[in-house]
Design a protein around this motif. Structure first.
Motif, PDB file in Angstrom:
ATOM      1  N   ASP A  29      34.591  32.846  38.245  1.00  0.00           N
ATOM      2  CA  ASP A  29      35.822  32.505  37.531  1.00  0.00           C
ATOM      3  C   ASP A  29      36.571  31.355  38.188  1.00  0.00           C
ATOM      4  O   ASP A  29      37.498  30.802  37.606  1.00  0.00           O
ATOM      5  CB  ASP A  29      36.729  33.727  37.359  1.00  0.00           C
ATOM      6  CG  ASP A  29      37.311  34.211  38.674  1.00  0.00           C
ATOM      7  OD1 ASP A  29      36.704  33.939  39.735  1.00  0.00           O
ATOM      8  OD2 ASP A  29      38.357  34.886  38.645  1.00  0.00           O
ATOM      9  N   SER A  30      36.181  30.963  39.386  1.00  0.00           N
ATOM     10  CA  SER A  30      36.810  29.845  40.084  1.00  0.00           C
ATOM     11  C   SER A  30      36.058  28.560  39.773  1.00  0.00           C
ATOM     12  O   SER A  30      34.855  28.444  40.040  1.00  0.00           O
ATOM     13  CB  SER A  30      36.799  30.090  41.596  1.00  0.00           C
ATOM     14  OG  SER A  30      37.002  28.884  42.309  1.00  0.00           O
ATOM     15  N   ALA A  31      36.772  27.561  39.225  1.00  0.00           N
ATOM     16  CA  ALA A  31      36.140  26.271  38.925  1.00  0.00           C
ATOM     17  C   ALA A  31      35.619  25.625  40.207  1.00  0.00           C
ATOM     18  O   ALA A  31      34.552  25.007  40.217  1.00  0.00           O
ATOM     19  CB  ALA A  31      37.136  25.345  38.231  1.00  0.00           C
ATOM     20  N   PHE A  32      36.369  25.790  41.298  1.00  0.00           N
ATOM     21  CA  PHE A  32      35.915  25.235  42.582  1.00  0.00           C
ATOM     22  C   PHE A  32      34.600  25.872  43.007  1.00  0.00           C
ATOM     23  O   PHE A  32      33.667  25.176  43.432  1.00  0.00           O
ATOM     24  CB  PHE A  32      36.975  25.463  43.660  1.00  0.00           C
ATOM     25  CG  PHE A  32      36.476  25.132  45.033  1.00  0.00           C
ATOM     26  CD1 PHE A  32      36.392  23.813  45.461  1.00  0.00           C
ATOM     27  CD2 PHE A  32      36.064  26.136  45.906  1.00  0.00           C
ATOM     28  CE1 PHE A  32      35.914  23.506  46.727  1.00  0.00           C
ATOM     29  CE2 PHE A  32      35.577  25.838  47.162  1.00  0.00           C
ATOM     30  CZ  PHE A  32      35.512  24.515  47.580  1.00  0.00           C
ATOM     31  N   MET A  33      34.515  27.197  42.909  1.00  0.00           N
ATOM     32  CA  MET A  33      33.296  27.889  43.316  1.00  0.00           C
ATOM     33  C   MET A  33      32.123  27.505  42.425  1.00  0.00           C
ATOM     34  O   MET A  33      31.000  27.297  42.909  1.00  0.00           O
ATOM     35  CB  MET A  33      33.513  29.405  43.265  1.00  0.00           C
ATOM     36  CG  MET A  33      34.265  29.967  44.451  1.00  0.00           C
ATOM     37  SD  MET A  33      33.356  29.760  45.992  1.00  0.00           S
ATOM     38  CE  MET A  33      31.868  30.676  45.632  1.00  0.00           C
ATOM     39  N   GLU A  67      34.643  39.811  40.705  1.00  0.00           N
ATOM     40  CA  GLU A  67      35.889  39.985  39.955  1.00  0.00           C
ATOM     41  C   GLU A  67      36.129  38.788  39.046  1.00  0.00           C
ATOM     42  O   GLU A  67      36.346  37.672  39.512  1.00  0.00           O
ATOM     43  CB  GLU A  67      37.055  40.175  40.926  1.00  0.00           C
ATOM     44  CG  GLU A  67      36.955  41.466  41.713  1.00  0.00           C
ATOM     45  CD  GLU A  67      38.303  41.927  42.224  1.00  0.00           C
ATOM     46  OE1 GLU A  67      39.328  41.388  41.759  1.00  0.00           O
ATOM     47  OE2 GLU A  67      38.326  42.819  43.079  1.00  0.00           O
ATOM     48  N   MET A  68      36.074  39.033  37.738  1.00  0.00           N
ATOM     49  CA  MET A  68      36.273  37.978  36.738  1.00  0.00           C
ATOM     50  C   MET A  68      36.997  38.568  35.534  1.00  0.00           C
ATOM     51  O   MET A  68      36.911  39.770  35.281  1.00  0.00           O
ATOM     52  CB  MET A  68      34.918  37.401  36.300  1.00  0.00           C
ATOM     53  CG  MET A  68      34.136  36.706  37.383  1.00  0.00           C
ATOM     54  SD  MET A  68      32.544  36.075  36.785  1.00  0.00           S
ATOM     55  CE  MET A  68      31.665  37.610  36.481  1.00  0.00           C
ATOM     56  N   PRO A  69      37.705  37.736  34.776  1.00  0.00           N
ATOM     57  CA  PRO A  69      38.352  38.227  33.552  1.00  0.00           C
ATOM     58  C   PRO A  69      37.326  38.477  32.449  1.00  0.00           C
ATOM     59  O   PRO A  69      36.166  38.087  32.563  1.00  0.00           O
ATOM     60  CB  PRO A  69      39.292  37.074  33.184  1.00  0.00           C
ATOM     61  CG  PRO A  69      38.617  35.859  33.744  1.00  0.00           C
ATOM     62  CD  PRO A  69      37.963  36.309  35.018  1.00  0.00           C
ATOM     63  N   VAL A  70      37.759  39.118  31.387  1.00  0.00           N
ATOM     64  CA  VAL A  70      36.971  39.402  30.174  1.00  0.00           C
ATOM     65  C   VAL A  70      35.869  40.419  30.460  1.00  0.00           C
ATOM     66  O   VAL A  70      35.825  41.492  29.865  1.00  0.00           O
ATOM     67  CB  VAL A  70      36.373  38.125  29.543  1.00  0.00           C
ATOM     68  CG1 VAL A  70      35.688  38.467  28.215  1.00  0.00           C
ATOM     69  CG2 VAL A  70      37.444  37.064  29.335  1.00  0.00           C
ATOM     70  N   MET A  71      34.933  40.060  31.358  1.00  0.00           N
ATOM     71  CA  MET A  71      33.900  41.006  31.776  1.00  0.00           C
ATOM     72  C   MET A  71      33.607  40.779  33.253  1.00  0.00           C
ATOM     73  O   MET A  71      33.285  39.667  33.663  1.00  0.00           O
ATOM     74  CB  MET A  71      32.607  40.836  30.967  1.00  0.00           C
ATOM     75  CG  MET A  71      31.502  41.833  31.345  1.00  0.00           C
ATOM     76  SD  MET A  71      29.914  41.494  30.526  1.00  0.00           S
ATOM     77  CE  MET A  71      30.352  41.860  28.816  1.00  0.00           C
TER      78      MET A  71
END
Length: 353
Positions: free
Chosen positions: A9-13, A56-60
């Motif tokens: 979920d992190s654009a950097f990652m 850990e991420m949103p939506v799923m």
């Protein structure tokens, strides 16, 4: 070319992981996803060879995504996990759901030191991708290895790495509470992970499983997991065996080292011991197994067909020192045979204090 989908979920990652992977000429990043739902759709559409998955991420979330992918379009999934106790527990749950292994990421207050995982990330992606490509199809044999002696061994040592946590959990869950020998495990794992790993094994097995501490007395039915970043060995005090936990040798490639553990077992127990070398990259455990074989002990190797990565066991087999090559489904019965155990009694779950 190994095709990889990066999920975080992190654009950097996402950018960091994709950049590190794409720098390898054998790897192509075919897409990135910011949550588990996107990942599931992209797996179906892009058919990557390997998926790296955040937890850990949103939506799923990652654990749900792993479970869905393994049910609908199974393939190797590597979790990218924070070096915290919470991260360890979530990662182990993801491996229960079907992920094959994990890559630890170091978090600090001011920066994400993700570059430190680059070599390990590439190596693990390549190792698990080879596993998918090979599609070893030999049918596993759920029977103990023939021809092994049946007299009781005094101690069993296990060396294991990539793909190890769910495999070890499966073995211990199949052993009875009355198992007659202590078991020591060197699993390549960071310090934050080995305590939660021991607790998970303890909760799913009739045996008593603890993270090893220096000086612990060994006893039948006790399983000790080497702490991450430290070596686990065995020493004899009178008639009793005790765990020895320490830093030396500090220059060992792996801490804990399977070779350090098995070599100490060879010195201490000689022909009254057995070693099991399981799934993992590289050849850790080989030299220890060689010493145990010379001392008259028993050396087992997990079969290629049931390994996530056939590296460590292959080294033992290729060296000609394996007394038996055993499928994962048969390892528990084989250990019971070596321990002189009178027979399996299904005692899964917690029945100890």
């Amino acid at each position: 070319m190994i095709r990889v989908l990066v999920v975080d979920d992190s654009a950097f990652m996402r950018t960091a992981l994709a950049t590190m992977l794409a720098a390898d000429p054998d790897i192509e990043v075919v897409g990135t996803a910011s949550n588990g739902a996107e990942a599931l759709e992209m797996v179906q559409r892009l058919d990557p060879d390997v998926v790296t998955m955040d937890v850990e991420m949103p939506v799923m979330d990652g654990i749900t995504a792993v479970r869905r992918i393994m049910a609908e379009a199974p393939r190797p999934i590597l979790m990218v996990s924070s070096l915290t106790r919470e991260g360890a527990e979530e990662t182990l749950a993801a491996m229960d759901a079907g992920a094959v292994d994990f890559i630890p990421k170091a978090l600090s207050r001011v920066s994400l030191e993700i570059v430190h995982i680059e070599a390990e990330l590439r190596a693990k992606v390549k190792a698990v991708a080879r596993r998918r490509a090979s599609k070893v199809s030999a049918a596993p044999r759920p029977a103990p290895a023939p021809g092994l002696r049946t007299k009781g061994v005094e101690l069993i040592a296990i060396g294991v790495s990539t793909g190890g946590p769910p495999a070890v959990q499966r073995i211990l869950a199949a052993l009875p509470a009355h198992f007659p020998a202590p078991i020591l495990i060197a699993q390549h794992m960071p310090r934050a992970f080995t305590g939660p790993f021991a607790q998970r094994l303890d909760a799913t097995s009739a045996l008593t499983v603890r993270e090893a501490e220096d000086g612990m007395a060994l006893a039948p039915g006790l399983v000790l997991v080497a702490p991450g970043g430290l070596h686990l060995r065995v020493r004899r005090q009178g008639l009793r065996l005790h765990a020895e936990v320490g830093q030396e040798p500090q220059d060992a490639l792996y801490k804990p080292s399977a070779t350090e553990l098995i070599a100490s077992v060879a010195r201490t127990c000689a022909d009254r011991a057995a070693a099991l070398v399981m799934t993992g990259m590289g050849s850790d455990g080989l030299e220890g197994a060689r010493q145990l074989k010379t001392a008259g002990g028993v050396v087992l190797a997990q079969s290629e067909a049931t390994c996530t990565v056939y590296g460590m066991p292959k080294a033992v087999v290729d060296a000609g020192i394996a007394d038996a090559v055993v499928d994962l489904e048969a390892i528990a019965e084989t250990l019971m045979q070596l321990g002189g155990c009178p027979g399996r009694e299904s005692q899964r779950g917690r029945n100890h204090g």
